[in-house]
Write a protein that holds these residues in place. Structure first.
Motif, PDB file in Angstrom:
ATOM      1  N   LYS A 183       1.444  12.158 -20.692  1.00 44.68           N
ATOM      2  CA  LYS A 183       0.239  12.489 -19.922  1.00 44.68           C
ATOM      3  C   LYS A 183      -0.041  11.446 -18.850  1.00 44.68           C
ATOM      4  CE  LYS A 183      -4.599  13.893 -20.250  1.00 44.68           C
ATOM      5  NZ  LYS A 183      -4.957  13.148 -19.028  1.00 44.68           N
ATOM      6  N   ALA A 184       0.142  10.183 -19.191  1.00 45.86           N
ATOM      7  CA  ALA A 184      -0.094   9.123 -18.206  1.00 45.86           C
ATOM      8  C   ALA A 184       0.858   9.276 -17.026  1.00 45.86           C
ATOM      9  CB  ALA A 184       0.067   7.759 -18.863  1.00 45.86           C
ATOM     10  N   MET A 185       2.110   9.621 -17.307  1.00 43.39           N
ATOM     11  CA  MET A 185       3.085   9.816 -16.236  1.00 43.39           C
ATOM     12  C   MET A 185       2.694  10.988 -15.344  1.00 43.39           C
ATOM     13  SD  MET A 185       7.054  11.102 -16.468  1.00 43.39           S
ATOM     14  CE  MET A 185       6.530  12.792 -16.814  1.00 43.39           C
ATOM     15  N   LEU A 186       2.348  12.109 -15.962  1.00 41.90           N
ATOM     16  CA  LEU A 186       2.015  13.302 -15.183  1.00 41.90           C
ATOM     17  C   LEU A 186       0.791  13.062 -14.307  1.00 41.90           C
ATOM     18  CD1 LEU A 186       2.629  16.034 -17.912  1.00 41.90           C
ATOM     19  CD2 LEU A 186       4.097  15.453 -15.969  1.00 41.90           C
TER      20      LEU A 186
ATOM     21  N   GLU B 225       0.817  -1.215   0.000  1.00 41.45           N
ATOM     22  CA  GLU B 225       0.000   0.000   0.000  1.00 41.45           C
ATOM     23  C   GLU B 225       0.850   1.264   0.000  1.00 41.45           C
ATOM     24  OE1 GLU B 225      -0.282  -2.460   2.188  1.00 41.45           O
ATOM     25  OE2 GLU B 225      -2.060  -3.453   1.330  1.00 41.45           O
ATOM     26  N   ARG B 226       2.109   1.137   0.404  1.00 41.96           N
ATOM     27  CA  ARG B 226       2.968   2.323   0.497  1.00 41.96           C
ATOM     28  C   ARG B 226       3.988   2.372  -0.637  1.00 41.96           C
ATOM     29  NH1 ARG B 226       5.128   4.496   5.705  1.00 41.96           N
ATOM     30  NH2 ARG B 226       6.676   2.823   5.552  1.00 41.96           N
ATOM     31  N   VAL B 227       3.738   1.606  -1.683  1.00 41.22           N
ATOM     32  CA  VAL B 227       4.586   1.631  -2.871  1.00 41.22           C
ATOM     33  C   VAL B 227       3.702   1.951  -4.073  1.00 41.22           C
ATOM     34  CG1 VAL B 227       6.149   0.349  -4.381  1.00 41.22           C
ATOM     35  CG2 VAL B 227       6.197  -0.042  -1.895  1.00 41.22           C
ATOM     36  N   CYS B 228       4.080   2.993  -4.805  1.00 41.10           N
ATOM     37  CA  CYS B 228       3.284   3.423  -5.958  1.00 41.10           C
ATOM     38  C   CYS B 228       4.184   3.498  -7.188  1.00 41.10           C
ATOM     39  CB  CYS B 228       2.651   4.786  -5.679  1.00 41.10           C
ATOM     40  SG  CYS B 228       1.715   5.472  -7.064  1.00 41.10           S
ATOM     41  N   MET B 229       3.841   2.729  -8.221  1.00 41.28           N
ATOM     42  CA  MET B 229       4.613   2.713  -9.453  1.00 41.28           C
ATOM     43  C   MET B 229       4.178   3.866 -10.354  1.00 41.28           C
ATOM     44  SD  MET B 229       6.748   0.873 -11.509  1.00 41.28           S
ATOM     45  CE  MET B 229       6.598  -0.890 -11.178  1.00 41.28           C
ATOM     46  N   VAL B 230       5.139   4.673 -10.783  1.00 39.90           N
ATOM     47  CA  VAL B 230       4.887   5.746 -11.741  1.00 39.90           C
ATOM     48  C   VAL B 230       5.916   5.606 -12.861  1.00 39.90           C
ATOM     49  CG1 VAL B 230       4.750   8.219 -12.151  1.00 39.90           C
ATOM     50  CG2 VAL B 230       4.031   7.299  -9.950  1.00 39.90           C
ATOM     51  N   LYS B 231       5.478   5.114 -13.988  1.00 37.95           N
ATOM     52  CA  LYS B 231       6.394   4.909 -15.103  1.00 37.95           C
ATOM     53  C   LYS B 231       6.595   6.226 -15.848  1.00 37.95           C
ATOM     54  CE  LYS B 231       5.435   0.006 -15.833  1.00 37.95           C
ATOM     55  NZ  LYS B 231       5.054  -1.034 -16.823  1.00 37.95           N
ATOM     56  N   SER B 232       7.847   6.610 -15.988  1.00 42.04           N
ATOM     57  CA  SER B 232       8.143   7.879 -16.652  1.00 42.04           C
ATOM     58  C   SER B 232       7.764   7.813 -18.128  1.00 42.04           C
ATOM     59  CB  SER B 232       9.623   8.234 -16.493  1.00 42.04           C
ATOM     60  OG  SER B 232      10.439   7.130 -16.818  1.00 42.04           O
ATOM     61  N   GLY B 233       7.369   8.971 -18.644  1.00 45.12           N
ATOM     62  CA  GLY B 233       6.942   9.064 -20.034  1.00 45.12           C
ATOM     63  C   GLY B 233       7.641  10.208 -20.742  1.00 45.12           C
ATOM     64  N   VAL B 234       7.269  10.441 -21.980  1.00 48.88           N
ATOM     65  CA  VAL B 234       7.935  11.447 -22.800  1.00 48.88           C
ATOM     66  C   VAL B 234       6.903  12.173 -23.657  1.00 48.88           C
ATOM     67  CG1 VAL B 234       8.423   9.788 -24.659  1.00 48.88           C
ATOM     68  CG2 VAL B 234       9.843  11.839 -24.408  1.00 48.88           C
ATOM     69  N   ASP B 235       7.148  13.438 -23.901  1.00 47.95           N
ATOM     70  CA  ASP B 235       6.281  14.246 -24.754  1.00 47.95           C
ATOM     71  C   ASP B 235       6.583  13.905 -26.211  1.00 47.95           C
ATOM     72  OD1 ASP B 235       4.951  16.175 -26.197  1.00 47.95           O
ATOM     73  OD2 ASP B 235       5.567  17.849 -24.938  1.00 47.95           O
TER      74      ASP B 235
END
Length: 643
Positions: free
Chosen positions: A618-621, A423-433
């Motif tokens: 956008k998904a990353m942001l 619950e205290r780990v959140c995956m945020v995959k970096s993206g590109v414009d």
């Protein structure tokens, strides 16, 4: 309150910029007094007479007056406890007054100044002595005109004193003033590597005047003007030194907030304090600057603090962040180390910070206990890019952290193996414009610079020249590749391994026309788009931005099989993976790619398609914003409701 006195003598055309730089300060409890000093240029007088800005009064002198008299005139009408004198052709950096008031109010200094950034016809940063006292001030001027000082000292000293320019030439009247204040016991502190004054150098600058008195003459006059407080000199110096070394008592803890501005009826915006170690040239900084811009656009208030010094060769990306928020504080540039933790408390309390976002800041980790104790409502989020470096601090402070953001499965799995809850780990995959990073024709300027013909492939490395990116391996790989193939090797970036790289290139015996160490480039997109293959032989890594950017530009990637790189590179489709440290395998793969031009071209198309479908920014942001919002109380979850 600070009273900022802006003096204009024939400088009416500059006044707006000077005043606007004061109004843009992060410290808003101030008034501005513009003094028109009796200019001989009538157009300049008209400009100042008609000038209007909030919190600004204009005082007109009917006859020409010298700089000291004009400053005294403005200060005599001032209401503030503190005074800052600003010449009309200069400007202030946004955080200057806040830092100065913090040191004046919380630590008992009487005069606070800073380093200087020259702009205009000359450029460069001029550092300044950290703690000047009378002994050094009678020898030379070590305090800027724009210093912030207690008005009470102006009253006690009798103010600025001018000399007859026709007789003596131009003498720096502020030098005499600071010397007098030191003799009266004032304590000085300079933000010695923090260029908070932007000093405009132009043909009309007073410092460029032909009648500026030589230093020996100015030194003599400064002593004569202050003879009544300097005699006997030895005793005066001893008193000043004793005052300068005085240590005030420990401030109340937790510190009370400084009043940044008069009370406002505007609703509170969700506020995040982003704690970074530094702002150097690197992919993490590029990513974070994009996220900061998004948060600001969606209604967040973002405050940033850094705490480590960096060498010039590591690059400076402060401007990426300052484009989105003026509230950027570089503590290591001159703020006393002993007050850093207290300054964090000041930032949290004065802005009612809701969320502390740590990205590699040892200062923030070390301050967590006191911050959470003093500000129970404060939430803490930590961002980890890989499983080395800051993970020890993360685990040491794990019970004080509400959420861990990770950008790849390797780091997430490592945290879970270390006992962290899902619950205290959140995956945020970096993206590109992918709109900004879209395929481009080869840059002709780059081709001309490196002498690349249309049939030659450009094999590139772009990133920080630091151990984890293993730039030395790129040199060795270039040496191992068949020299009969039509290839050009190019390196962009900067970092602490510059000298080691230069030595390695010489040792490898690579011909100058084959290997090109470009360093920092002003605009990376056309250069990166010109690569036929990006090579990244990292020893460890996360989810590097340069790889995302290359794929979006349609550039295949050859990289080490470490970190999140296997998530980004589809073997044989968008690039290739090799074992970290296997330079021979990297070289053989480059040779194979150079001999299969059609396959490489098809891979360019697939790289672009992969970026468009899998790596959209956008998904990353949205994921970053949602992650940060998730730890806030429900009523604060949507900043756009108060934006």
């Amino acid at each position: 309150m600070i009273s900022v006195i802006v003096v204009s003598f024939n400088y009416g055309r500059y006044v707006a910029a000077a005043v606007d730089s004061v109004l843009a300060q992060t410290y808003g409890n101030l008034e501005i007094i513009v003094v028109e000093g009796g200019s001989t240029d009538l157009e300049s007088r008209k400009i100042v007479a008609a000038f209007e800005r909030p919190r600004t009064r204009t005082l007109m002198q009917e006859e020409p007056n010298r700089a000291g008299a004009n400053r005294n005139f403005g200060i005599s009408r001032a209401r503030g406890r503190y005074v800052c004198c600003l010449d009309a052709d200069d400007t202030l950096a946004p955080t200057y007054l806040e830092k100065a008031v913090f040191l004046l109010e919380r630590h008992g200094y009487d005069v606070v100044s800073s380093a200087m950034q020259m702009v205009g016809e000359e450029t460069g940063m001029l550092p300044i002595l950290e703690r000047p006292d009378l002994a050094v001030l009678v020898e030379g001027n070590h305090v800027l005109t724009s210093a912030v000082f207690r008005r009470a000292y102006w009253l006690a000293s009798g103010g600025f004193k001018d000399v007859d320019r026709a007789i003596w030439g131009h003498v720096h009247e502020d030098w005499a003033f600071w010397t007098r204040l030191a003799a009266l016991g004032a304590r000085f502190y300079n933000l010695h590597h923090d260029p908070m004054l932007r000093y405009k150098v132009h043909h009309g600058s007073l410092s460029r005047s032909v009648d500026v008195a030589p230093m020996w003459r100015q030194r003599q006059l400064v002593r004569q003007m202050n003879e009544d407080v300097l005699q006997p000199l030895d005793e005066s110096v001893a008193y000043s030194r004793k005052r300068a070394n005085l240590r005030r008592g420990t401030p109340p803890f937790p510190p009370t907030a400084l009043e940044l501005a008069p009370a406002s009826s505007e609703p509170h915006r969700p506020t995040v304090l982003l704690a970074l170690p530094y702002m150097v040239m690197g992919g993490a900084e590029r990513l974070l600057a994009i996220v900061v811009g998004h948060l600001v656009q969606t209604g967040w208030r973002v405050v940033i603090v850094t705490s480590l010094t960096t060498a010039a060769h590591q690059g400076d990306t402060s401007h990426w962040f300052e484009a989105h928020t003026a509230e950027t504080f570089h503590l290591a540039n001159g703020m006393p180390n002993a007050v850093w933790e207290e300054f964090l408390h000041h930032l949290v309390r004065s802005r009612r910070v809701d969320l502390l976002w740590i990205v590699g800041s040892a200062l923030a980790y070390d301050s967590l206990r006191s911050l959470r104790a003093a500000h129970p409502a404060l939430r803490v989020v930590d961002l980890l890019f890989n499983t080395v470096g800051h993970t020890a601090n993360n685990r040491r402070r794990r019970f004080l952290i509400d959420l861990n953001l990770v950008e790849n499965a390797e780091v997430g799995d490592w945290l879970l193996d270390q006992g962290e809850t899902a619950e205290r780990v959140c995956m945020v995959k970096s993206g590109v414009d992918t709109e900004r990073f879209a395929p481009l024709p080869r840059c002709q300027t780059l081709s001309d610079r490196i002498g690349a013909g249309p049939d030659e492939l450009i094999i590139g490395f772009s990133g920080r020249w630091s151990a984890e990116k293993n730039p030395l391996a790129f040199v060795e790989i270039a040496r191992l590749v068949d020299h009969g193939l039509p290839l050009r090797f190019v390196m962009t970036g900067t970092g602490p391994m510059r000298e080691a790289l230069q030595a390695a290139i010489v040792k490898a015996g690579l011909p100058a026309q084959r290997f090109h160490l470009l360093g920092e480039v002003e605009e990376i997109v056309p250069v990166l788009a010109s690569f036929d293959l990006l090579v990244l032989p990292s020893t460890f890594d996360g989810r590097p931005m340069v790889v995302l950017e290359a794929l979006a530009l349609g550039v295949p990637v050859l990289a080490s099989r470490v970190g999140a790189l296997p998530e980004l590179i589809v073997e044989g489709q968008t690039g290739w993976l090799c074992a970290a440290g296997d330079d021979v395998a990297f070289a053989r793969r480059i040779e194979a790619a150079a001999r299969d031009r059609a396959g490489l071209q098809a891979m360019r198309r697939r790289a672009r398609e992969f970026a468009q479908t899998q790596l959209e920014v956008k998904a990353m942001l949205d994921a970053y914003e949602n992650g940060l919002r998730s730890v806030l109380p429900r009523e604060q979850c949507d900043p756009r409701a108060t934006a």
